[in-house]
Design a protein around this motif. Structure first.
Motif, PDB file in Angstrom:
ATOM      1  N   ALA A 247      17.926  77.373  26.238  1.00  0.00           N
ATOM      2  CA  ALA A 247      18.353  77.394  27.333  1.00  0.00           C
ATOM      3  C   ALA A 247      19.520  76.200  27.523  1.00  0.00           C
ATOM      4  CB  ALA A 247      17.492  77.298  28.811  1.00  0.00           C
ATOM      5  N   GLU A 248      19.200  75.279  27.016  1.00  0.00           N
ATOM      6  CA  GLU A 248      20.028  73.215  27.301  1.00  0.00           C
ATOM      7  C   GLU A 248      21.120  73.608  26.633  1.00  0.00           C
ATOM      8  OE1 GLU A 248      17.739  69.941  28.519  1.00  0.00           O
ATOM      9  OE2 GLU A 248      17.359  70.522  26.380  1.00  0.00           O
ATOM     10  N   ILE A 249      21.017  74.842  25.797  1.00  0.00           N
ATOM     11  CA  ILE A 249      22.170  74.991  24.483  1.00  0.00           C
ATOM     12  C   ILE A 249      23.115  76.154  25.165  1.00  0.00           C
ATOM     13  CG2 ILE A 249      23.236  75.676  22.065  1.00  0.00           C
ATOM     14  CD1 ILE A 249      20.412  74.415  20.952  1.00  0.00           C
TER      15      ILE A 249
END
Length: 503
Positions: A247-249
């Motif tokens: 999700a952060e990527i």
């Protein structure tokens, strides 16, 4: 296709591979240690390539240039002391992440974004060198003056505590850049009879003093205050949440792509360079941020923005160098000396006279990107442990490297004196809310800005400045006025959102 295969064959030859790996290792070392800049390292390394083959020599220097940009983020994130001036913007979000115990995560984002921006810019260089060089040719003195005015205004508005103080800082930097011999008449200016100032104020001494030495003064002061109050120095926060989730990527990917484009543009346009590219990318990312972003408190998108742009500048700056012989950055200008040392003249004829060398260089740049990723990933946890070193150990060593880095530029004690003086000035400026970074950028672009402004005035006097002849300049003038109005309103209303250099 055969030329591409031959190029990779030359880049993957044992001698070339060794040169690339050594260059990347040396580049990381240069980037991590404050005070040793990329141009200084390249200047020292060029004579070392005399006995190498052309492809090995250029591959070695390219490895240094690429890895030093990626390594510069380490000090910015862990110590709030950028190894490179272009990594200064990484401090704004990287250092708060480190203080929150997420140093390893910030270093991962910096590494992956650096490699992404570098590879994308290298591909653009390979595919579009000639077409994009034609655009760079359209940037005459009038356009360059307008672009630099816009960059200085935009950065001034996002630095310090007010637009007025940011502009004052930038103006002081421009003033310091005028010290030395007049570029047209060779008349001494503001030298006060000091012969060492005839060549101007040493760039590396100013950079080291305003960034690294100033930060060490601030860190030492904070430590002494805690000691005098009898409070214990807080230990480094426990490391947690260090992995990057999918999700952060996905969240930082659009920022990395956008910032890579900014870095490529800053590289193609001669004179802008990685520092302006990184700060513009950060400014744009912050302006286009979404609700919930923690700008100034440790936003990983900010790290991705600055590092992607910083590392995209160098390959992009080779576009005007290879196509028209015009370097787009200081590092590219130093590489001209390496080309000439091996009997190769950068310019349009290089593709016809040395096609094997060119494809070998392209392949070496891609191999250097992969080496940068592998070496950076292996050494990431080792670099992250710098944050565990006590401040009483870090400050003396960083100050030592500040002295060493300043001395290496001119081999005179005068450079050390300048570094100390500018370090004290930077400390005072930070105390009163004036932007050290804007001062530094004003100093860096000062010589080019002066020449472009003088040439623009000559053009205006002899031919006039018709808007139809300079549409790019008109666009940037309008953008400059608009940015000044927006930042002035924010300053008057005391609205949050500007960059705080102390974080």
């Amino acid at each position: 296709m055969s030329m591409i295969i031959d190029g990779f064959g030359a880049a993957l030859a044992p001698s070339s591979l060794v040169s690339i790996v050594l260059g990347v290792l040396f580049g990381y070392l240069v980037g991590v240690i404050p005070g040793l800049s990329r141009p200084a390292a390249l200047s020292i390394a060029v004579p070392l390539t005399y006995t190498m083959s052309p492809i090995s020599a250029i591959a070695f220097l390219i490895g240094i240039a690429k890895a030093s940009a990626a390594g510069g983020a380490t000090g910015a994130i862990l110590l709030n002391t950028p190894g490179e001036p272009s990594s200064a913007a990484t401090c704004f979000e990287g250092y708060p992440l480190a203080k929150a115990g997420q140093a390893t995560k910030a270093l991962k984002v910096a590494l992956y974004s650096s490699v992404f921006g570098d590879i994308c810019a290298t591909i653009v260089l390979i595919a579009l060198a000639r077409p994009l060089a034609a655009f760079a040719l359209q940037m005459g003195p009038v356009e360059m003056t307008a672009v630099m005015l816009f960059a200085l205004t935009f950065i001034a508005g996002l630095s310090g505590t007010a637009l007025s103080r940011g502009l004052i800082s930038g103006t002081l930097g421009l003033l310091l850049a005028t010290v030395g011999l007049d570029p047209e008449t060779a008349t001494p200016r503001l030298t006060f009879g000091i012969v060492d100032l005839f060549d101007g104020v040493p760039l590396l001494a100013v950079t080291v003093g305003m960034l690294a030495f100033t930060e060490m003064l601030v860190q030492a002061e904070q430590y002494l205050v805690k000691v005098r109050r009898g409070t214990h120095v807080e230990p480094a926060p426990h490391r947690h949440d260090q992995s990057l989730s999918l999700a952060e990527i996905k969240r930082i990917a659009p920022t990395a792509v956008q910032s890579t484009g900014v870095g490529i543009a800053a590289g193609i346009i001669p004179g802008l360079g990685p520092t302006i590219g990184a700060f513009l990318a950060y400014s744009i990312a912050r302006r286009t941020g979404r609700p919930g972003d923690k700008w100034g408190e440790g936003e990983i998108k900010g790290v991705a923005a600055t590092e992607a742009a910083d590392n995209a500048v160098l390959p992009a700056s080779f576009i005007p160098l290879f196509a028209i012989g015009l370097p787009g950055s200081v590092s590219a200008a130093i590489l001209v000396a390496a080309f000439m040392l091996h009997g190769v003249a950068p310019g349009p004829l290089i593709f016809e006279q040395h096609p094997d060398l060119m494809y070998g260089i392209y392949a070496a740049m891609l191999v250097a990107s992969v080496a940068m990723l592998l070496i950076g990933r292996v050494g990431l946890h080792l670099f992250a442990r710098i944050g565990d070193v006590p401040l009483t150990t870090i400050v003396p060593f960083v100050v030592l490297f500040c002295f060493l880095g300043s001395y290496l530029e001119t081999h005179t004690l005068f450079s050390i004196t300048v570094m100390l003086a500018l370090g004290l000035l930077g400390y005072v400026m930070q105390r009163f809310g004036y932007s050290v970074v804007t001062f530094l950028i004003g100093f860096v672009v000062g010589p080019l800005f002066e020449i472009s402004l003088r040439q623009s005035l000559v053009i205006a006097k002899t031919h006039g400045l018709s808007p139809a002849d300079h549409p790019i300049a008109i666009i940037f003038v309008v953008l400059t006025i608009g940015a000044a109005v927006v930042f002035a309103r924010e300053s008057l209303s005391n609205r949050p959102g500007r960059v705080s250099e102390g974080e």
